[in-house]
Design a protein around this motif. Structure first.
Motif, PDB file in Angstrom:
ATOM      1  N   ASP A 148       0.804  -1.227   0.000  1.00 44.61           N
ATOM      2  CA  ASP A 148       0.000   0.000   0.000  1.00 44.61           C
ATOM      3  C   ASP A 148       0.835   1.274   0.000  1.00 44.61           C
ATOM      4  O   ASP A 148       0.537   2.239  -0.683  1.00 44.61           O
ATOM      5  N   ASP A 149       1.896   1.269   0.815  1.00 45.31           N
ATOM      6  CA  ASP A 149       2.674   2.493   1.006  1.00 45.31           C
ATOM      7  C   ASP A 149       4.122   2.337   0.549  1.00 45.31           C
ATOM      8  O   ASP A 149       4.998   3.089   0.942  1.00 45.31           O
ATOM      9  N   LEU A 150       4.374   1.304  -0.249  1.00 41.06           N
ATOM     10  CA  LEU A 150       5.755   1.002  -0.638  1.00 41.06           C
ATOM     11  C   LEU A 150       5.868   0.832  -2.154  1.00 41.06           C
ATOM     12  O   LEU A 150       5.195  -0.016  -2.744  1.00 41.06           O
ATOM     13  N   MET A 151       6.727   1.664  -2.734  1.00 40.55           N
ATOM     14  CA  MET A 151       6.872   1.652  -4.190  1.00 40.55           C
ATOM     15  C   MET A 151       8.250   1.147  -4.585  1.00 40.55           C
ATOM     16  O   MET A 151       9.253   1.546  -3.979  1.00 40.55           O
ATOM     17  N   MET A 152       8.300   0.281  -5.591  1.00 49.94           N
ATOM     18  CA  MET A 152       9.586  -0.091  -6.156  1.00 49.94           C
ATOM     19  C   MET A 152       9.918   0.981  -7.193  1.00 49.94           C
ATOM     20  O   MET A 152       9.167   1.199  -8.139  1.00 49.94           O
ATOM     21  N   VAL A 153      11.039   1.647  -6.986  1.00 54.72           N
ATOM     22  CA  VAL A 153      11.341   2.832  -7.798  1.00 54.72           C
ATOM     23  C   VAL A 153      11.897   2.432  -9.164  1.00 54.72           C
ATOM     24  O   VAL A 153      12.797   1.605  -9.262  1.00 54.72           O
ATOM     25  N   SER A 154      11.343   3.047 -10.209  1.00 51.49           N
ATOM     26  CA  SER A 154      11.920   2.841 -11.541  1.00 51.49           C
ATOM     27  C   SER A 154      12.411   4.163 -12.134  1.00 51.49           C
ATOM     28  O   SER A 154      13.186   4.184 -13.080  1.00 51.49           O
ATOM     29  N   ASP A 155      11.960   5.267 -11.554  1.00 54.38           N
ATOM     30  CA  ASP A 155      12.415   6.567 -12.051  1.00 54.38           C
ATOM     31  C   ASP A 155      12.544   7.535 -10.877  1.00 54.38           C
ATOM     32  O   ASP A 155      11.804   7.430  -9.892  1.00 54.38           O
ATOM     33  N   MET A 156      13.475   8.442 -11.030  1.00 58.03           N
ATOM     34  CA  MET A 156      13.749   9.404  -9.967  1.00 58.03           C
ATOM     35  C   MET A 156      14.353  10.629 -10.610  1.00 58.03           C
ATOM     36  O   MET A 156      15.263  10.499 -11.431  1.00 58.03           O
ATOM     37  N   VAL A 157      13.870  11.802 -10.253  1.00 62.66           N
ATOM     38  CA  VAL A 157      14.438  12.998 -10.869  1.00 62.66           C
ATOM     39  C   VAL A 157      14.543  14.110  -9.829  1.00 62.66           C
ATOM     40  O   VAL A 157      13.647  14.296  -9.014  1.00 62.66           O
ATOM     41  N   GLU A 158      15.680  14.793  -9.860  1.00 66.52           N
ATOM     42  CA  GLU A 158      15.940  15.841  -8.867  1.00 66.52           C
ATOM     43  C   GLU A 158      15.336  17.165  -9.322  1.00 66.52           C
ATOM     44  O   GLU A 158      15.629  17.650 -10.408  1.00 66.52           O
ATOM     45  N   LYS A 159      14.484  17.707  -8.474  1.00 69.07           N
ATOM     46  CA  LYS A 159      13.888  19.035  -8.663  1.00 69.07           C
ATOM     47  C   LYS A 159      13.397  19.277 -10.094  1.00 69.07           C
ATOM     48  O   LYS A 159      13.874  20.190 -10.788  1.00 69.07           O
ATOM     49  N   PRO A 160      12.440  18.466 -10.548  1.00 66.76           N
ATOM     50  CA  PRO A 160      11.945  18.645 -11.922  1.00 66.76           C
ATOM     51  C   PRO A 160      11.038  19.865 -12.041  1.00 66.76           C
ATOM     52  O   PRO A 160      10.456  20.317 -11.045  1.00 66.76           O
TER      53      PRO A 160
END
Ligand code: G1P
Length: 276
Positions: free
Chosen positions: A180-192
């Motif tokens: 419910d509250d846990l995502m497997m990350v596939s993308d991440m971007v700094e200050k878009p």
């Protein structure tokens, strides 16, 4: 069990000038305790005992805070004010404190890399003290994250939903929810830019990192604002293995801004008075 918590604390705190001209922003008090003390309390409650600080020029007050003040101790020993020091004494006797300096401001990724020798080859927590987190209904945010770490044994970032127009102040994640509250990350971007942001799930200043992050940081090029970003290193880690984003339970105050700082002050004032 994760033993070490790293506290990047080299930033200038320009939003609090002129106060931060000679006072580290981490020493600004919420009521009577400096911000950094709240962060260290959170790490200690999560079972961590090695408190490691990455500081910079003009930050000696941080080292002094976690050391004995002989004059003061002598002055108030046996007086009715002695109890005012009991909380910090208790903290000092249960943890170790180590410090290193970041000589140039090259970003959060670089600050974390600077802490490598204080951390060693173990997973570790990271707390950005100006994100002050509370969870009135249960365990604190870092403790929630260590519980997840016990299960998944990978790097974890704490995230929260923010209004879309505010995403440009944060690292932003995207991926697939596995709980419910846990995502497997596939993308991440700094200050878009808000128009390019994949989601409105913003990273706040709580991380658990596995030590391979140091190798990744070594080869991470400067990113947003010409700084070495932990967000970019974590994206590489996610692509090579697994990184989780956790929607924490509780509340976060942005004490890096004057309004967030005032909100936190009011919250703790009401809370303290309510409990008296
Ligand atoms: C840092 C991180 C950012 C994160 C934020 C949380 O940014 O780079 O990804 O969302 O902390 O407070 P800073 O606020 O130091 O610019």
């Amino acid at each position: 069990m994760i033993q070490t918590c790293l506290f990047p604390a080299a930033g200038y705190g320009t939003r609090f000038l002129p106060a931060t001209k000679s006072l580290p922003k981490e020493m600004l008090p919420i009521l009577t305790k400096p911000l950094i003390h709240y962060g260290v309390d959170e790490a200690r409650e999560a079972g961590m005992r090695n408190m490691a600080f990455v500081t910079g020029r003009g930050k000696r007050a941080l080292e002094d805070y976690f050391d004995i003040s002989y004059e003061l101790e002598h002055q108030i020993a046996g007086s009715n004010k002695e109890y005012l020091l009991s909380e910090i004494r208790d903290l000092m006797s249960s943890c170790s404190f180590s410090f290193t300096r970041q000589s140039a401001m090259k970003g959060l990724g670089h600050a974390i890399y600077t802490g490598k020798n204080l951390v060693g080859d173990e997973p570790f927590g990271v707390i950005l003290a100006d994100d002050l987190c509370v969870n009135e209904d249960g365990v604190n945010v870092m403790s929630q994250m260590t519980q997840i770490y016990e299960k998944y044994r990978c790097s974890i970032v704490a995230v929260m939903e923010v209004p879309k127009q505010n995403v440009s102040s944060y690292g932003v994640v995207n991926g697939k929810f596995i709980e419910d509250d846990l995502m497997m990350v596939s993308d991440m971007v700094e200050k878009p830019d808000p128009k390019d942001a994949p989601t409105n799930l913003a990273i706040i200043g709580r991380y658990i990192l596995t030590p391979d992050i140091f190798e990744i940081l070594e080869t991470t090029n400067p990113g947003k604002n010409g700084e070495i970003q932990i967000t970019d290193a974590l994206l590489k880690q996610a692509q090579n293995g697994m990184v989780l984003a956790y929607k924490f339970k509780g509340r976060r105050f942005d004490c890096g801004s004057v309004s967030g700082f005032v909100e936190a002050t009011n919250f703790f004032y009401e809370h303290d008075n309510g409990s008296k």
